[in-house]
Design a protein around this motif. Structure first.
Motif, PDB file in Angstrom:
ATOM      1  N   ASP A 277       0.825  -1.197   0.000  1.00  0.00           N
ATOM      2  CA  ASP A 277       0.000   0.000   0.000  1.00  0.00           C
ATOM      3  C   ASP A 277       0.863   1.253   0.000  1.00  0.00           C
ATOM      4  O   ASP A 277       0.377   2.337  -0.389  1.00  0.00           O
ATOM      5  N   GLY A 278       2.094   1.129   0.477  1.00  0.00           N
ATOM      6  CA  GLY A 278       2.921   2.320   0.533  1.00  0.00           C
ATOM      7  C   GLY A 278       4.277   2.022   1.151  1.00  0.00           C
ATOM      8  O   GLY A 278       4.641   0.868   1.450  1.00  0.00           O
ATOM      9  N   PHE A 279       4.997   3.152   1.391  1.00  0.00           N
ATOM     10  CA  PHE A 279       6.339   3.060   1.973  1.00  0.00           C
ATOM     11  C   PHE A 279       6.398   4.050   3.121  1.00  0.00           C
ATOM     12  O   PHE A 279       6.112   5.235   2.954  1.00  0.00           O
ATOM     13  N   ASP A 280       6.820   3.542   4.291  1.00  0.00           N
ATOM     14  CA  ASP A 280       6.935   4.371   5.494  1.00  0.00           C
ATOM     15  C   ASP A 280       8.339   4.965   5.513  1.00  0.00           C
ATOM     16  O   ASP A 280       9.332   4.248   5.727  1.00  0.00           O
ATOM     17  N   MET A 281       8.418   6.307   5.328  1.00  0.00           N
ATOM     18  CA  MET A 281       9.710   6.969   5.253  1.00  0.00           C
ATOM     19  C   MET A 281      10.426   6.964   6.610  1.00  0.00           C
ATOM     20  O   MET A 281      11.659   6.904   6.647  1.00  0.00           O
ATOM     21  N   ASP A 282       9.657   7.047   7.686  1.00  0.00           N
ATOM     22  CA  ASP A 282      10.271   7.053   9.023  1.00  0.00           C
ATOM     23  C   ASP A 282      10.909   5.709   9.356  1.00  0.00           C
ATOM     24  O   ASP A 282      11.980   5.642   9.962  1.00  0.00           O
ATOM     25  N   LEU A 283      10.220   4.658   8.988  1.00  0.00           N
ATOM     26  CA  LEU A 283      10.722   3.306   9.302  1.00  0.00           C
ATOM     27  C   LEU A 283      11.578   2.743   8.169  1.00  0.00           C
ATOM     28  O   LEU A 283      12.279   1.734   8.366  1.00  0.00           O
ATOM     29  N   ASN A 284      11.477   3.358   7.026  1.00  0.00           N
ATOM     30  CA  ASN A 284      12.199   2.868   5.838  1.00  0.00           C
ATOM     31  C   ASN A 284      11.758   1.446   5.480  1.00  0.00           C
ATOM     32  O   ASN A 284      12.565   0.583   5.162  1.00  0.00           O
ATOM     33  N   LEU A 285      10.424   1.264   5.550  1.00  0.00           N
ATOM     34  CA  LEU A 285       9.850  -0.054   5.279  1.00  0.00           C
ATOM     35  C   LEU A 285       8.602   0.091   4.396  1.00  0.00           C
ATOM     36  O   LEU A 285       7.856   1.059   4.491  1.00  0.00           O
ATOM     37  N   TRP A 286       8.378  -0.904   3.538  1.00  0.00           N
ATOM     38  CA  TRP A 286       7.134  -1.000   2.793  1.00  0.00           C
ATOM     39  C   TRP A 286       6.074  -1.582   3.714  1.00  0.00           C
ATOM     40  O   TRP A 286       6.388  -2.275   4.683  1.00  0.00           O
ATOM     41  N   TYR A 287       4.820  -1.380   3.373  1.00  0.00           N
ATOM     42  CA  TYR A 287       3.777  -1.923   4.250  1.00  0.00           C
ATOM     43  C   TYR A 287       2.517  -2.268   3.448  1.00  0.00           C
ATOM     44  O   TYR A 287       2.289  -1.761   2.336  1.00  0.00           O
ATOM     45  N   LYS A 288       1.707  -3.116   4.062  1.00  0.00           N
ATOM     46  CA  LYS A 288       0.415  -3.525   3.507  1.00  0.00           C
ATOM     47  C   LYS A 288      -0.581  -3.599   4.661  1.00  0.00           C
ATOM     48  O   LYS A 288      -0.363  -4.304   5.639  1.00  0.00           O
ATOM     49  N   ASP A 289      -1.702  -2.856   4.556  1.00  0.00           N
ATOM     50  CA  ASP A 289      -2.775  -2.952   5.558  1.00  0.00           C
ATOM     51  C   ASP A 289      -3.725  -4.081   5.149  1.00  0.00           C
ATOM     52  O   ASP A 289      -4.162  -4.151   3.984  1.00  0.00           O
ATOM     53  N   LEU A 290      -4.049  -4.921   6.139  1.00  0.00           N
ATOM     54  CA  LEU A 290      -4.834  -6.119   5.840  1.00  0.00           C
ATOM     55  C   LEU A 290      -5.854  -6.357   6.948  1.00  0.00           C
ATOM     56  O   LEU A 290      -5.530  -6.265   8.134  1.00  0.00           O
ATOM     57  N   THR A 291      -7.096  -6.644   6.541  1.00  0.00           N
ATOM     58  CA  THR A 291      -8.143  -6.958   7.519  1.00  0.00           C
ATOM     59  C   THR A 291      -8.219  -8.479   7.691  1.00  0.00           C
ATOM     60  O   THR A 291      -8.370  -9.232   6.705  1.00  0.00           O
ATOM     61  N   LEU A 292      -8.091  -8.896   8.959  1.00  0.00           N
ATOM     62  CA  LEU A 292      -8.110 -10.315   9.295  1.00  0.00           C
ATOM     63  C   LEU A 292      -9.442 -10.681   9.945  1.00  0.00           C
ATOM     64  O   LEU A 292     -10.138  -9.826  10.489  1.00  0.00           O
ATOM     65  N   GLU A 293      -9.764 -11.943   9.875  1.00  0.00           N
ATOM     66  CA  GLU A 293     -10.974 -12.430  10.548  1.00  0.00           C
ATOM     67  C   GLU A 293     -10.700 -13.809  11.124  1.00  0.00           C
ATOM     68  O   GLU A 293     -10.080 -14.659  10.472  1.00  0.00           O
ATOM     69  N   GLY A 294     -11.165 -14.000  12.374  1.00  0.00           N
ATOM     70  CA  GLY A 294     -10.969 -15.301  13.013  1.00  0.00           C
ATOM     71  C   GLY A 294     -11.967 -15.526  14.129  1.00  0.00           C
ATOM     72  O   GLY A 294     -12.694 -14.608  14.537  1.00  0.00           O
ATOM     73  N   THR A 295     -12.012 -16.735  14.626  1.00  0.00           N
ATOM     74  CA  THR A 295     -12.937 -17.085  15.711  1.00  0.00           C
ATOM     75  C   THR A 295     -12.182 -17.838  16.804  1.00  0.00           C
ATOM     76  O   THR A 295     -11.197 -18.542  16.544  1.00  0.00           O
ATOM     77  N   GLY A 296     -12.689 -17.673  18.020  1.00  0.00           N
ATOM     78  CA  GLY A 296     -12.180 -18.442  19.160  1.00  0.00           C
ATOM     79  C   GLY A 296     -13.353 -18.939  19.966  1.00  0.00           C
ATOM     80  O   GLY A 296     -14.256 -18.167  20.319  1.00  0.00           O
ATOM     81  N   THR A 297     -13.399 -20.230  20.237  1.00  0.00           N
ATOM     82  CA  THR A 297     -14.510 -20.818  20.983  1.00  0.00           C
ATOM     83  C   THR A 297     -13.972 -21.667  22.128  1.00  0.00           C
ATOM     84  O   THR A 297     -12.859 -22.208  22.055  1.00  0.00           O
ATOM     85  N   ASP A 298     -14.792 -21.772  23.171  1.00  0.00           N
ATOM     86  CA  ASP A 298     -14.411 -22.559  24.345  1.00  0.00           C
ATOM     87  C   ASP A 298     -15.664 -23.249  24.881  1.00  0.00           C
ATOM     88  O   ASP A 298     -16.752 -22.657  24.895  1.00  0.00           O
ATOM     89  N   VAL A 299     -15.514 -24.501  25.308  1.00  0.00           N
ATOM     90  CA  VAL A 299     -16.660 -25.273  25.784  1.00  0.00           C
ATOM     91  C   VAL A 299     -17.320 -24.587  26.967  1.00  0.00           C
ATOM     92  O   VAL A 299     -18.550 -24.493  27.052  1.00  0.00           O
ATOM     93  N   GLU A 300     -16.517 -24.075  27.903  1.00  0.00           N
ATOM     94  CA  GLU A 300     -17.070 -23.443  29.107  1.00  0.00           C
ATOM     95  C   GLU A 300     -17.440 -21.973  28.881  1.00  0.00           C
ATOM     96  O   GLU A 300     -18.435 -21.491  29.406  1.00  0.00           O
TER      97      GLU A 300
END
Length: 219
Positions: free
Chosen positions: A126-149
């Motif tokens: 998506d772009g390049f961070d000049m302060d960090l001198n790194l490229w970057y990608k913003d990504l939306t994640l999705e997940g689930t967590g379940t527990d018996v109790e």
């Protein structure tokens, strides 16, 4: 002169000034009489000697009796120690009550649904961070967590992580549907292995299978 009867040891047959235990005093030899008016004193002497002999006892028999009593007392103390041991076994049985930890939770990554390739157009920088001198990608994640109790897990119970700790923090975000930023220090691309960790109210943590996400660009 008054007559003093001879006292003879029953063990040795010799004259002695002491009486042996249980021995009877010797009487005057036949033909010898007390002189003059000393008959009364002679009679008193005989009575005294007989009384002393009767009162004499065997100290060894008394000691044996006391020793037996002491042995019986020791036996009683041994019985008490045995009861104490049984009580200790009861305490160990109580450890069986410890437990109560429920089943561990489950964590699943829903999106991305599969591992990415090396040229997925949806994963271009998506772009390049000049302060960090790194490229970057913003990504939306999705997940689930379940527990018996606990049921469905949310918020801080769900933690997203990456393996690229050399260029960014390990923790990417929290919750079931966060938007995170992935960094790269290579123009041609960097591979991130992302996992979702779920933690239940017992403190048990389970990590999902890792998902491969390759971010890149044309250089």
């Amino acid at each position: 002169m008054p007559f003093e009867p001879e006292r003879t040891s029953m063990k040795t047959g010799r004259s002695s000034s002491k009486l042996e235990c249980g021995a009877r005093p010797d009487y005057p030899k036949r033909g010898i009489r007390p002189v003059g008016g000393n008959m009364a004193r002679y009679g008193q002497l005989l009575v005294t000697l007989i009384a002393v002999a009767a009162l004499a006892g065997c100290s060894d028999e008394g000691s044996d009796g006391n020793g037996s009593g002491g042995t019986a007392g020791s036996g009683g103390a041994g019985g008490a120690a045995g009861m104490g041991g049984m009580a200790g076994m009861g305490g160990a049985a109580g450890l069986g009550g410890m437990g109560g930890m429920g089943s561990p939770p489950e964590a699943t990554i829903v999106d991305p649904a599969t591992d990415s390739g090396n040229s997925d157009v949806d994963l271009v920088y998506d772009g390049f961070d000049m302060d960090l001198n790194l490229w970057y990608k913003d990504l939306t994640l999705e997940g689930t967590g379940t527990d018996v109790e606990d049921g469905m897990l949310t918020g801080a119970s769900l933690v997203w992580k990456t393996n690229q700790t050399a260029i960014q923090d390990e923790v990417l975000g929290m919750g079931a549907n966060p938007t995170v930023r992935l960094y790269s220090d290579e123009c041609t691309g960097t591979e991130h292995l992302i996992v979702l960790e779920a933690t239940d109210s017992d403190g048990q943590t389970t990590a999902s299978a890792a998902r491969r996400v390759f971010i890149w660009t044309l250089c």
